[in-house]
Scaffold this motif. Structure first.
Motif, PDB file in Angstrom:
ATOM      1  N   GLU A  58       0.837  -1.201   0.000  1.00  0.00           N
ATOM      2  CA  GLU A  58       0.000   0.000   0.000  1.00  0.00           C
ATOM      3  C   GLU A  58       0.872   1.251   0.000  1.00  0.00           C
ATOM      4  O   GLU A  58       2.053   1.192   0.344  1.00  0.00           O
ATOM      5  CB  GLU A  58      -0.873   0.006   1.260  1.00  0.00           C
ATOM      6  CG  GLU A  58      -1.966  -1.017   1.231  1.00  0.00           C
ATOM      7  CD  GLU A  58      -2.807  -0.982   2.514  1.00  0.00           C
ATOM      8  OE1 GLU A  58      -2.765   0.018   3.248  1.00  0.00           O
ATOM      9  OE2 GLU A  58      -3.491  -1.985   2.755  1.00  0.00           O
ATOM     10  N   SER A  59       0.240   2.356  -0.306  1.00  0.00           N
ATOM     11  CA  SER A  59       0.932   3.647  -0.304  1.00  0.00           C
ATOM     12  C   SER A  59       1.552   3.911   1.072  1.00  0.00           C
ATOM     13  O   SER A  59       0.915   3.682   2.099  1.00  0.00           O
ATOM     14  CB  SER A  59      -0.093   4.723  -0.634  1.00  0.00           C
ATOM     15  OG  SER A  59       0.519   5.954  -0.562  1.00  0.00           O
ATOM     16  N   THR A  61       4.133   2.379   2.558  1.00  0.00           N
ATOM     17  CA  THR A  61       4.634   1.231   3.341  1.00  0.00           C
ATOM     18  C   THR A  61       6.156   1.099   3.285  1.00  0.00           C
ATOM     19  O   THR A  61       6.715   0.211   3.916  1.00  0.00           O
ATOM     20  CB  THR A  61       4.003  -0.101   2.866  1.00  0.00           C
ATOM     21  OG1 THR A  61       4.028  -0.145   1.440  1.00  0.00           O
ATOM     22  CG2 THR A  61       2.591  -0.269   3.357  1.00  0.00           C
ATOM     23  N   ASN A 169       1.432   0.187  -5.913  1.00  0.00           N
ATOM     24  CA  ASN A 169       0.507  -0.065  -4.807  1.00  0.00           C
ATOM     25  C   ASN A 169      -0.794  -0.658  -5.341  1.00  0.00           C
ATOM     26  O   ASN A 169      -1.763  -0.799  -4.624  1.00  0.00           O
ATOM     27  CB  ASN A 169       0.255   1.203  -3.974  1.00  0.00           C
ATOM     28  CG  ASN A 169      -0.169   2.361  -4.817  1.00  0.00           C
ATOM     29  OD1 ASN A 169      -0.710   2.176  -5.911  1.00  0.00           O
ATOM     30  ND2 ASN A 169       0.061   3.575  -4.336  1.00  0.00           N
ATOM     31  N   SER A 198       1.129  -3.850   5.344  1.00  0.00           N
ATOM     32  CA  SER A 198       0.635  -2.520   5.723  1.00  0.00           C
ATOM     33  C   SER A 198       0.946  -2.315   7.208  1.00  0.00           C
ATOM     34  O   SER A 198       1.249  -3.273   7.925  1.00  0.00           O
ATOM     35  CB  SER A 198      -0.869  -2.439   5.484  1.00  0.00           C
ATOM     36  OG  SER A 198      -1.521  -3.373   6.336  1.00  0.00           O
ATOM     37  N   ASN A 244      -0.426   4.499   6.019  1.00  0.00           N
ATOM     38  CA  ASN A 244       0.718   3.734   6.517  1.00  0.00           C
ATOM     39  C   ASN A 244       1.804   4.609   7.148  1.00  0.00           C
ATOM     40  O   ASN A 244       1.483   5.571   7.834  1.00  0.00           O
ATOM     41  CB  ASN A 244       1.254   2.821   5.409  1.00  0.00           C
ATOM     42  CG  ASN A 244       0.231   1.746   5.081  1.00  0.00           C
ATOM     43  OD1 ASN A 244       0.002   0.871   5.899  1.00  0.00           O
ATOM     44  ND2 ASN A 244      -0.419   1.856   3.933  1.00  0.00           N
TER      45      ASN A 244
END
Ligand SMILES: Nc1ncnc2c1ncn2[C@@H]1O[C@H](COP(=O)(O)OP(=O)(O)OP(=O)(O)O)[C@@H](O)[C@H]1O
Ligand SMILES: [Mg+2]
Length: 354
Positions: A58-59, A61, A169, A198, A244
């Protein structure tokens, strides 16, 4: 006024905790999470191999951080050259990557080497690879297969020796199924797949990261590191952190600048974080419905997430065992995990050894 015992902070040496056997390259990557530790060990093994790596997560991380660690651990003499494929307009990305000759298109007043040439004998980091158009995907495949680049308007291919690290992502496999990403390129890229968990899948890292960033921003702002009340830290741990580590880092930077004194109380936190905690901390067996009512869906959702994550953590991601712990059918659990995006997958190293 809070007593010192009620405050959390002033770590002794965070970076050495759980990390005595780590390579110095990882000293700024804070974690006590077993999956992350396995990723570190895998990186140490693959860094000098030159294999193509696909980092997903994910964005926020830490994909770029991991890409840099791989490059630093490699024995290459060249640079790490990052390219954000999602930020450069489609019509410019080709010349950005492969370079162009003078007069190749309107505005090309002189020839320019592309990022692949700049990364020769080093690493190119292709961020947001899922945004690349199909026609560029074909060209990238050719670079991987033949190790040559052809500049826009050029006639002679130039050979390059570049390690490719790609990141996204998005779920690239879904994009392959939808026909948006070439299957052959996908498999060429994910010779070594690295999937970063995450932050909500690594709750043990939250306090370590909070203290790490408190120290970092205290130094930058020439002040003492923040300390957190027990309630504030509990709220940070209960929150689901959709952004995150970047979201957490930004919060600590902002608090360092805005909070008067050193102590952070729950009331200093943004309401989305403070409220989230009160909903998740709600004990369903003990609870009386408050006068003000509750957000039923958020409450149930948060409670389910918390139980599922705990079960997966305790069983090291083994869904069959986790389902048993929760007294659920395995298929029901798998569906919930997928729907909620709570996947805790084993890393490839572990899978290979099974
Ligand atoms: N484990 C970690 N320890 C310390 N700092 C971290 C860690 N992981 C990420 N960070 C920091 O969090 C921020 C976001 O990390 P990074 O840019 O690598 O994420 P990303 O996955 O590339 O995000 P995006 O998908 O949005 O591009 C950076 O400032 C990075 O230094
Ligand atoms: Mg990034």
């Amino acid at each position: 006024m809070l007593q010192q015992a009620e405050l959390i902070g002033f770590p002794t040496d965070i970076s050495s905790r759980h990390a005595s056997d780590r390579h110095p390259v990882f000293k700024n990557i804070i974690t006590a999470n077993p999956r992350m530790e396995r990723i570190f060990r895998m990186i140490e093994k693959l860094a000098t191999s030159g294999s193509t790596v696909l980092i997903t997560g994910e964005s926020g991380t830490g994909k770029e951080l991991i890409a840099r660690a791989i490059h630093e651990l490699s024995d290459s003499t060249g640079h790490l050259v990052p390219v954000n494929c999602g930020a450069i307009p489609d019509n410019l990305l080709e010349s950005e990557l492969f370079g162009h000759e003078k007069g190749a298109f309107t505005g090309a007043i002189s020839s320019r080497p592309g990022r692949f040439v700049m990364a020769d004998n080093g690493t190119i980091f292709l961020d947001e690879i899922g945004e690349m158009t199909p026609s560029l995907q074909v060209k990238l495949l050719r670079v991987i297969q033949d190790k040559v680049v052809e500049s826009v308007g050029g006639v002679k291919p130039r050979s390059v020796n570049v390690r490719i690290i790609a990141a996204t992502n998005r779920n690239l496999l879904d994009q392959v199924k939808e026909g948006k990403f070439r299957e052959d390129l996908f498999y060429r890229l994910q010779v070594v797949p690295i999937e970063l968990p995450s932050l909500r899948e690594r709750p043990e890292d939250i306090e370590l990261l909070v203290n790490f960033f408190s120290k970092k921003y205290a130094e930058e702002n020439d002040r003492r590191p923040l300390v957190f009340s027990v309630e504030a830290m509990a709220a940070l741990k209960a929150y689901n952190w959709p952004g995150n580590i970047r979201e957490l880092e930004n919060l600590i930077e902002r608090l360092t600048v805005l909070v008067d004194g050193d102590a952070v109380y729950e009331t200093d936190l943004p309401t989305r974080i403070a409220n989230y905690s009160s909903q998740v901390a709600f004990d369903p067996m003990m609870a009386l419905l408050p006068e003000s009512g509750v957000d039923f869906n958020a409450l149930v959702d948060g409670f389910e997430n918390s139980l599922i994550i705990q079960a997966l953590e305790r069983t090291n991601g083994n869904k069959k065992a986790a389902a048993r712990l929760l007294n659920l059918n395995r298929t029901t659990l798998v569906e919930k995990i997928k729907k909620k995006g709570l996947e805790v997958r084993r890393d490839p190293e572990e899978q290979n050894s099974l």
